[in-house]
Write a protein that holds these residues in place. Structure first.
Motif, mmCIF file in Angstrom:
data_model
loop_
_atom_site.group_PDB
_atom_site.id
_atom_site.type_symbol
_atom_site.label_atom_id
_atom_site.label_comp_id
_atom_site.label_asym_id
_atom_site.label_seq_id
_atom_site.Cartn_x
_atom_site.Cartn_y
_atom_site.Cartn_z
ATOM 1 N N ASN A 57 0.739 -1.270 -0.007
ATOM 2 C CA ASN A 57 0.055 0.031 -0.102
ATOM 3 C C ASN A 57 0.902 1.266 0.051
ATOM 4 O O ASN A 57 0.363 2.435 0.013
ATOM 5 N N ASN A 58 2.083 1.025 0.037
ATOM 6 C CA ASN A 58 2.824 2.412 0.249
ATOM 7 C C ASN A 58 4.399 2.251 -0.422
ATOM 8 O O ASN A 58 5.293 2.310 0.159
ATOM 9 N N ASN A 59 4.260 1.706 -1.674
ATOM 10 C CA ASN A 59 5.624 1.761 -2.468
ATOM 11 C C ASN A 59 5.770 3.260 -3.058
ATOM 12 O O ASN A 59 4.550 3.772 -3.983
ATOM 13 N N ALA A 60 6.787 3.772 -3.094
ATOM 14 C CA ALA A 60 7.023 5.082 -3.653
ATOM 15 C C ALA A 60 6.928 5.187 -5.027
ATOM 16 O O ALA A 60 6.361 6.230 -5.682
ATOM 17 N N PHE A 61 7.220 4.224 -5.860
ATOM 18 C CA PHE A 61 7.269 4.116 -7.255
ATOM 19 C C PHE A 61 5.817 3.655 -7.665
ATOM 20 O O PHE A 61 5.409 3.821 -8.987
ATOM 21 N N VAL A 76 -6.223 4.622 -3.410
ATOM 22 C CA VAL A 76 -6.293 3.062 -3.601
ATOM 23 C C VAL A 76 -5.605 2.349 -2.511
ATOM 24 O O VAL A 76 -4.318 2.730 -2.233
ATOM 25 N N TRP A 77 -6.013 1.263 -2.186
ATOM 26 C CA TRP A 77 -5.126 0.321 -1.444
ATOM 27 C C TRP A 77 -5.916 -1.012 -1.079
ATOM 28 O O TRP A 77 -7.043 -1.213 -1.946
ATOM 29 N N TYR A 78 -5.142 -2.014 -0.555
ATOM 30 C CA TYR A 78 -5.898 -3.156 -0.212
ATOM 31 C C TYR A 78 -5.992 -3.275 1.229
ATOM 32 O O TYR A 78 -5.350 -2.892 2.158
ATOM 33 N N THR A 79 -7.368 -3.742 1.584
ATOM 34 C CA THR A 79 -8.099 -3.903 2.926
ATOM 35 C C THR A 79 -7.384 -5.086 3.681
ATOM 36 O O THR A 79 -6.607 -5.979 3.069
ATOM 37 N N ALA A 80 -7.656 -5.409 4.893
ATOM 38 C CA ALA A 80 -7.069 -6.543 5.436
ATOM 39 C C ALA A 80 -7.379 -7.664 4.842
ATOM 40 O O ALA A 80 -6.846 -8.797 5.167
ATOM 41 N N ASP A 81 -8.491 -7.855 4.394
ATOM 42 C CA ASP A 81 -9.119 -8.964 3.673
ATOM 43 C C ASP A 81 -8.561 -9.011 2.315
ATOM 44 O O ASP A 81 -9.243 -9.861 1.691
ATOM 45 N N ARG A 82 -7.639 -8.320 1.776
ATOM 46 C CA ARG A 82 -7.254 -8.212 0.499
ATOM 47 C C ARG A 82 -7.848 -7.709 -0.462
ATOM 48 O O ARG A 82 -7.683 -7.956 -1.676
ATOM 49 N N ASN A 83 -9.196 -6.932 -0.209
ATOM 50 C CA ASN A 83 -9.908 -6.487 -1.203
ATOM 51 C C ASN A 83 -9.231 -5.243 -1.851
ATOM 52 O O ASN A 83 -8.695 -4.267 -0.954
ATOM 53 N N THR A 104 -9.378 -9.132 -5.345
ATOM 54 C CA THR A 104 -8.704 -9.275 -4.156
ATOM 55 C C THR A 104 -6.884 -9.735 -4.546
ATOM 56 O O THR A 104 -6.672 -10.412 -5.500
ATOM 57 N N LEU A 105 -6.208 -9.167 -3.686
ATOM 58 C CA LEU A 105 -4.761 -9.536 -3.894
ATOM 59 C C LEU A 105 -4.328 -10.689 -4.012
ATOM 60 O O LEU A 105 -4.774 -11.776 -3.233
ATOM 61 N N ARG A 106 -3.551 -11.343 -4.939
ATOM 62 C CA ARG A 106 -3.188 -12.749 -5.159
ATOM 63 C C ARG A 106 -2.031 -13.090 -4.220
ATOM 64 O O ARG A 106 -2.138 -14.281 -3.609
ATOM 65 N N TYR A 107 -1.114 -12.445 -4.081
ATOM 66 C CA TYR A 107 0.050 -12.755 -3.408
ATOM 67 C C TYR A 107 0.527 -11.736 -2.519
ATOM 68 O O TYR A 107 0.361 -10.472 -2.826
ATOM 69 N N ASN A 108 1.397 -11.929 -1.473
ATOM 70 C CA ASN A 108 2.186 -11.298 -0.465
ATOM 71 C C ASN A 108 3.530 -10.884 -1.384
ATOM 72 O O ASN A 108 4.532 -10.997 -0.706
ATOM 73 N N HIS A 111 5.370 -5.425 -4.722
ATOM 74 C CA HIS A 111 5.229 -5.042 -6.045
ATOM 75 C C HIS A 111 3.838 -4.911 -6.551
ATOM 76 O O HIS A 111 3.794 -4.020 -7.903
ATOM 77 N N ASN A 112 2.868 -5.725 -6.106
ATOM 78 C CA ASN A 112 1.712 -5.669 -6.902
ATOM 79 C C ASN A 112 0.764 -4.564 -6.460
ATOM 80 O O ASN A 112 -0.440 -4.736 -5.964
ATOM 81 N N VAL A 113 1.228 -3.288 -6.609
ATOM 82 C CA VAL A 113 0.455 -2.047 -6.183
ATOM 83 C C VAL A 113 -0.444 -1.881 -7.006
ATOM 84 O O VAL A 113 -0.921 -2.285 -8.065
#
Length: 474
Positions: A57-61, A76-83, A104-108, A111-113
């Protein structure tokens, strides 16, 4: 991730705001200052995990993870449940309205910003997300949503279904680093990397209000680079940004990353080398070096290559842990500025641990082209205390501001030629993890420096995600 003290005690203090005495006539433009005006919470429990030393949620690029358009700010961001979530607020409002966009975010993988863009030609908001050397997810809003924010409700029905293409245009199976940029004529371009780190190419796609077109690749992965230690025959160009100035010129600073570690003095370093610069006066179709010589054509056989002359504006070998994807901005005259960072030679000529050495001895530098066309470079006298990136903006008086990891802010005046860098805000009270996401679009609209940051946490425990605002000189 190494943690260090935010700043030495000598730099303590929340805000420095130079001011003229009441009734005194202003003889010159004001210097840099920041006055913190408030902080809002996007999500009290946002997704938190550390990878590549950063947060998703906080990559400067993450170009346009936060943006302002026609009196409203978007995040924009991902919630705790990856939404995946997009929020908006009227400028100055204390609360945000949010909608889930169906992904929903697939991987930890940090870089998947999520990146945003606005196509002014039809008033749509575009999102590209969850991509690191594989496929991407794309979502766009209905037409006109950005043009009438006060009159159109903020609901999921305003967004189309998630797609794995750009409205049917498939770009590449190895897609990374989406960066949207609005063109001066209202179109929207998407910059991205094809293939992988150390062996990839930059490319552009363009949306004209009716369809997406793939303009093609413009940087080359081939050619031989040789350092004092060895050679490499493959690489990728990492962009510090891609931005139009007010005159319609497209600017991009970059670094090269070599595939072959033989170019380094030690395997614990990183193969990034040199700061380069190119520009385009035809919407990214043709690329020129600082002297104006054509060095690449998008979609053509001639790409910008490590062997092209006149690209490097600040030479540096791969032995100093030079950061990639740092920051750039253009001033009121269209002159390009950048922040770069590395371990200076006074701390040794060979970094052996990229993260540890940058955290202990890394420094940021302000690189800019002056009115005579020559390049100047100034070290910013603030230890990084981090391996991560610093962001750059300029206010309406062309004062420069560097936003360091942990939300620290330094400034330098245009009147000094940007040589009088000093701390303006030391990050006190933020408890920020590291890098921050700057609203690059807001500064010119209402004179506010606004950035998104996430509080420190541990493991995968969710933490609060905020936006904080600083008023700049009026």
């Amino acid at each position: 991730m190494h943690r260090r003290t935010l700043l030495a005690a000598a730099l303590a203090g929340a805000v420095v705001t130079p001011a003229l005495a009441s009734g005194t006539a202003r003889a010159a433009d004001p210097g840099p200052s920041v006055t913190r005006t408030g902080t809002t919470t996007l999500d009290a429990q946002a997704l938190f995990f550390v990878s590549y030393d950063g947060l998703v949620n906080n990559n400067a690029f993450q170009k346009n993870g936060l943006l302002t358009y026609k009196g409203y700010q978007y995040a924009v961001w991902y919630t705790a449940d990856r939404n995946a979530v997009v929020g908006r607020r009227a400028l100055g409002a204390s609360t945000w309205s949010t909608v889930k966009v169906g992904h929903t975010l697939r991987y930890n993988d940090s870089h998947n910003v999520i990146s945003m863009g606005v196509s002014k030609v039809d008033g749509r908001l575009h999102l590209n997300m969850d991509s690191h050397s594989d496929g991407f997810t794309y979502v766009k809003s209905v037409a006109g949503l950005m043009d009438n924010p006060g009159g159109l409700s903020w609901t999921a029905s305003r967004f189309g279904a998630p797609q794995s293409t750009l409205d049917g245009l498939a770009l590449t199976s190895q897609f990374t680093y989406p960066q949207f940029v609005s063109t001066p004529d209202g179109r929207l371009q998407l910059s991205y990397r094809v293939a992988v780190s150390g062996n990839g190419r930059n490319a552009l796609a363009e949306y004209d209000g009716t369809k997406w077109t793939n303009l093609g690749e413009w940087s080359s992965a081939t050619g031989t680079y040789t350092s004092e230690h060895g050679s490499s025959t493959a690489r990728n160009m990492y962009l510090h940004g891609i931005d139009y100035d007010r005159n319609g010129r497209l600017h991009s600073f970059f670094t090269w990353r070599e595939q072959n570690g033989a170019v380094m003095c030690n395997s614990g370093g990183i193969t990034n080398h040199d700061t380069g610069y190119v520009y385009s006066d035809d919407r990214g179709r043709t690329w020129r070096n600082n002297a104006g010589t054509v060095v690449g054509v998008t979609g053509g056989s001639d790409k910008v290559s490590v062997t092209d002359a006149g690209l490097v504006v600040d030479p540096l070998n791969p032995d100093h842990s030079l950061m990639n994807q740092e920051s750039q901005f253009t001033d009121s005259a269209g002159r390009p500025h950048a922040i770069i960072s590395y371990v200076p030679g006074r701390f040794g000529q060979c970094t052996t641990n990229y993260v540890a050495n940058r955290t202990a001895n890394g420094r940021a530098f302000h690189v800019r082209r002056n009115a005579s066309g020559t390049w100047q470079k100034t070290e910013i006298p603030v230890p990084l205390n981090s391996s991560q990136r610093t962001k750059l903006i300029l206010d309406k008086y062309d004062n420069a501001y560097a936003v360091f990891p942990f939300g620290r802010i330094a400034g330098a005046s245009a009147a000094s030629g940007h040589t009088d860098w000093r701390i303006l805000f030391d990050g006190s009270g933020l408890n920020a993890f590291g890098e921050v996401v700057i609203d690059e679009t807001r500064v010119a609209q209402d004179g506010v420096l606004s950035f998104m940051y996430q509080e420190k946490s541990s493991g995968t425990t969710p933490s609060a995600l905020h936006v904080t605002d600083f008023r700049l000189p009026a």
